[in-house]
Design a protein around this motif. Structure first.
Motif, mmCIF file in Angstrom:
data_model
loop_
_atom_site.group_PDB
_atom_site.id
_atom_site.type_symbol
_atom_site.label_atom_id
_atom_site.label_comp_id
_atom_site.label_asym_id
_atom_site.label_seq_id
_atom_site.Cartn_x
_atom_site.Cartn_y
_atom_site.Cartn_z
ATOM 1 N N PRO A 52 0.833 -1.210 0.000
ATOM 2 C CA PRO A 52 0.000 0.000 0.000
ATOM 3 C C PRO A 52 0.864 1.255 0.000
ATOM 4 C CG PRO A 52 -0.038 -1.050 2.151
ATOM 5 C CD PRO A 52 0.671 -1.996 1.227
ATOM 6 N N LEU A 53 0.330 2.332 -0.570
ATOM 7 C CA LEU A 53 1.084 3.573 -0.729
ATOM 8 C C LEU A 53 0.308 4.747 -0.130
ATOM 9 C CD1 LEU A 53 1.964 3.196 -4.521
ATOM 10 C CD2 LEU A 53 3.384 2.465 -2.591
ATOM 11 N N LEU A 54 1.053 5.672 0.462
ATOM 12 C CA LEU A 54 0.546 6.993 0.790
ATOM 13 C C LEU A 54 1.319 7.988 -0.061
ATOM 14 C CD1 LEU A 54 -1.003 9.133 2.464
ATOM 15 C CD2 LEU A 54 0.867 9.006 4.145
ATOM 16 N N THR A 62 -7.078 1.401 5.005
ATOM 17 C CA THR A 62 -8.377 1.934 4.594
ATOM 18 C C THR A 62 -8.503 1.850 3.071
ATOM 19 O OG1 THR A 62 -7.436 4.154 4.487
ATOM 20 C CG2 THR A 62 -8.490 3.508 6.551
ATOM 21 N N PRO A 63 -9.740 1.883 2.546
ATOM 22 C CA PRO A 63 -9.929 1.817 1.083
ATOM 23 C C PRO A 63 -9.250 2.990 0.383
ATOM 24 C CG PRO A 63 -11.996 1.428 2.241
ATOM 25 C CD PRO A 63 -11.018 1.893 3.280
ATOM 26 N N ASP A 64 -8.959 2.795 -0.899
ATOM 27 C CA ASP A 64 -8.371 3.860 -1.708
ATOM 28 C C ASP A 64 -9.209 5.133 -1.610
ATOM 29 O OD1 ASP A 64 -6.589 1.994 -2.553
ATOM 30 O OD2 ASP A 64 -6.817 2.411 -4.679
ATOM 31 N N ARG A 65 -8.508 6.254 -1.515
ATOM 32 C CA ARG A 65 -9.242 7.514 -1.515
ATOM 33 C C ARG A 65 -8.315 8.659 -1.895
ATOM 34 N NH1 ARG A 65 -8.224 6.621 3.983
ATOM 35 N NH2 ARG A 65 -7.277 8.379 5.110
ATOM 36 N N ASP A 66 -8.913 9.703 -2.444
ATOM 37 C CA ASP A 66 -8.227 10.972 -2.681
ATOM 38 C C ASP A 66 -8.772 11.976 -1.675
ATOM 39 O OD1 ASP A 66 -7.070 9.724 -4.788
ATOM 40 O OD2 ASP A 66 -8.023 10.909 -6.344
ATOM 41 N N GLY A 92 -3.005 -0.420 -12.377
ATOM 42 C CA GLY A 92 -2.325 -1.704 -12.242
ATOM 43 C C GLY A 92 -2.787 -2.510 -11.043
ATOM 44 N N GLY A 93 -3.645 -1.903 -10.202
ATOM 45 C CA GLY A 93 -4.182 -2.631 -9.053
ATOM 46 C C GLY A 93 -3.558 -2.266 -7.720
ATOM 47 N N ALA A 94 -2.727 -1.229 -7.667
ATOM 48 C CA ALA A 94 -2.087 -0.841 -6.415
ATOM 49 C C ALA A 94 -3.074 -0.118 -5.505
ATOM 50 C CB ALA A 94 -0.886 0.056 -6.689
ATOM 51 N N HIS A 95 -2.846 -0.227 -4.197
ATOM 52 C CA HIS A 95 -3.647 0.476 -3.206
ATOM 53 C C HIS A 95 -2.958 1.800 -2.895
ATOM 54 C CE1 HIS A 95 -5.193 1.718 0.675
ATOM 55 N NE2 HIS A 95 -6.175 0.832 0.560
ATOM 56 N N VAL A 96 -3.629 2.923 -3.190
ATOM 57 C CA VAL A 96 -3.024 4.243 -3.026
ATOM 58 C C VAL A 96 -3.960 5.161 -2.255
ATOM 59 C CG1 VAL A 96 -1.949 6.227 -4.155
ATOM 60 C CG2 VAL A 96 -1.876 3.975 -5.268
ATOM 61 N N THR A 97 -3.458 5.739 -1.160
ATOM 62 C CA THR A 97 -4.118 6.853 -0.481
ATOM 63 C C THR A 97 -3.399 8.117 -0.928
ATOM 64 O OG1 THR A 97 -4.714 5.521 1.447
ATOM 65 C CG2 THR A 97 -4.647 7.907 1.739
ATOM 66 N N TYR A 98 -4.135 9.048 -1.501
ATOM 67 C CA TYR A 98 -3.531 10.232 -2.125
ATOM 68 C C TYR A 98 -4.042 11.466 -1.390
ATOM 69 C CZ TYR A 98 -2.034 13.282 -6.036
ATOM 70 O OH TYR A 98 -1.434 14.241 -6.824
ATOM 71 N N VAL A 99 -3.115 12.201 -0.765
ATOM 72 C CA VAL A 99 -3.450 13.397 0.001
ATOM 73 C C VAL A 99 -2.813 14.606 -0.667
ATOM 74 C CG1 VAL A 99 -3.286 14.563 2.226
ATOM 75 C CG2 VAL A 99 -3.609 12.078 2.144
ATOM 76 N N ARG A 100 -3.655 15.589 -1.005
ATOM 77 C CA ARG A 100 -3.166 16.841 -1.596
ATOM 78 C C ARG A 100 -3.401 17.986 -0.613
ATOM 79 N NH1 ARG A 100 -5.865 15.341 -7.377
ATOM 80 N NH2 ARG A 100 -7.585 14.941 -5.939
ATOM 81 N N ASP A 101 -2.422 18.859 -0.509
ATOM 82 C CA ASP A 101 -2.415 19.925 0.498
ATOM 83 C C ASP A 101 -2.490 21.286 -0.184
ATOM 84 O OD1 ASP A 101 -0.908 21.983 2.206
ATOM 85 O OD2 ASP A 101 -1.201 20.353 3.639
#
Length: 449
Positions: free
Chosen positions: A331-333, A397-401, A358-367
């Protein structure tokens, strides 16, 4: 000190200098022994204890070693690499601690910017980003984690090169797990963390890990403002106050890509050659200050820069550099300032999109409120807390932006900022980094609840 039949030094005495340490090119420790290429990747060739110091001046109360180990360059050719491995002073050998692989934003060809040099007591590396980042890495040691900081650009400072940061870091993790004083083991959970140039290197680490080092238990990675599309970054920064950074990339990659080397050799003016030479010698800070607002197109003798970059050979080179074409298994942040003046959000959006496809789990936070340099510091609390949960085995946690006004605008962010201030005071004063307990499943479950 013992030497085996092929000349591999198993251990060398601690570095005892009290003056300026030799640069890597002048330090015998960095020279691989005969026959090292026959060893398996990650094999430790040599080790020594070292002293760390903030900005080379303030001795740090940590246990530190350098490991020379067998790795590879971008083409898979065997080479020796170095990582600096750390423990909190007085670390309890009975604690089952995790390992953090931290990738510094080296962003330079100059060897004095290599973490293994810049972190040493007495090092003269003014403007090396690693010396500033030590203030952040120290927070991981306070949590009781072991830390590995590889010279991920290798012995020649190949800033921006594809794949080889992955080889060097992953082999450095292998070496760290095998290094007896760290008291780690094959099942030790590993976290990956880096920002900007370090985020780019960390991206290569997690992209390559599933095929190159599937045995490593990498449980999560934080990618801060990674350089998702280096070609796009080069175009945007050319002629801006940060033009010195793509100039360093040119100085590095011209030795790796013949098409770029030919342009530098045959199509630059004398001033252009001096421009590249200055970038090759500069630390990132000095490059930004001294090469600001320079345009590469002003230094070409024939074709316009736009024409050069549009050539198929250059398109292929930029395709080779682009991240996101392999899928990480962990998983990635990903954290990114919306108003980043160095790494535009569009390139990071594309990298995240390719990972998810590609199927990766990514939590993406923009500031919204930060910019490139402040985000490095501001994102540290959430980065370490997120990694702490992954290292402790907490559910993801599930993927989210998520777009926030500030990553500090939470109890976690503010508490983390206070902890960072305490750590910074200890580092500046050369006090022991009082070890907190390493992350445990119980702690992670409490945070998740």
């Amino acid at each position: 000190m013992s030497i085996d039949a092929i000349g591999v030094v198993r251990d060398v005495p601690a570095s005892g200098h009290r003056g300026i340490p030799p640069l890597p090119s002048a330090d015998p420790f960095y020279r691989p022994p005969r026959g090292f290429a026959a060893k398996s990747p990650g094999t430790i060739l040599r080790s020594r204890a070292i002293e760390l110091a903030l900005f080379g001046l303030v001795p740090q109360r940590v246990s530190a070693w350098q490991l020379l180990y067998r790795s590879s360059d971008m083409h898979g050719t065997p080479e020796a690499a170095v990582t600096t491995v750390l423990l909190p002073e007085g670390a309890d050998p009975d604690v089952d601690r995790p390992l953090l692989a931290f990738q510094s934003a080296m962003d330079a060809v100059a060897e004095k910017c290599s973490p293994s040099y810049a972190l040493q007591r007495g090092a003269k590396a003014i403007g090396a980003v690693t010396q500033f980042e030590w203030l952040l890495v120290a927070n991981a040691l306070r949590r009781g984690w072991a830390v590995s900081i590889a010279d991920h650009e290798g012995p020649h400072g190949n800033f921006g090169a594809p794949r080889e940061p992955g080889y060097r870091v992953l082999d450095g993790i292998r070496a760290a797990l095998a290094f007896t004083p760290l008291d780690l083991h094959a099942e030790t959970p590993v976290g990956v963390w880096g920002y900007s140039g370090g985020g780019m290197a960390s991206s290569w680490v997690v992209e390559m890990a599933p095929t190159y080092a599937p045995e490593l238990r990498i449980v999560g990675a934080v990618l801060g403002s990674p350089v998702g599309d280096p070609g796009e970054v080069f175009t945007r920064l050319n002629g801006t106050p940060f033009a010195g950074l793509p100039a360093i990339v040119i100085a590095a990659l011209r030795k790796l890509y013949p098409v770029l080397g030919a342009v530098v050799r045959d199509e630059l003016t004398m001033d252009g050659h001096r421009f590249v030479a200055r970038a090759e010698r500069a630390t990132p800070l000095w490059a930004i200050l001294s090469l600001a607002n320079q345009k590469m197109g002003d230094y070409t003798t024939g074709r316009r820069l736009e024409e050069i970059l549009a050539a198929p050979e250059f398109t292929a080179m930029f395709d080779d550099l682009r991240l996101g074409n392999s899928t990480p298994a962990c998983p990635l942040l990903v954290v990114q300032p919306i108003h980043d003046q160095v790494i535009h959000m569009d390139g990071v959006d594309g990298q995240v999109r390719r990972y998810r496809e590609g199927g990766a789990h990514v939590t993406y936070v923009r500031d919204r409120l930060s910019e490139h340099f402040s985000m490095l510091v501001m994102a540290t609390p959430i980065s370490l807390d997120w990694l702490g949960d992954r290292l402790a085995g907490a559910p993801v946690t599930p993927d989210r932006d998520t777009t926030v006004w500030s990553v500090l605008a939470s109890a976690t962010g503010l508490r983390g900022l206070l902890e960072m201030a305490t750590t910074t005071a200890k580092v500046v004063l050369g006090r022991p980094l009082r070890q907190e307990s390493a992350s445990t499943p119980r702690m992670a479950e409490e945070r998740a609840a």
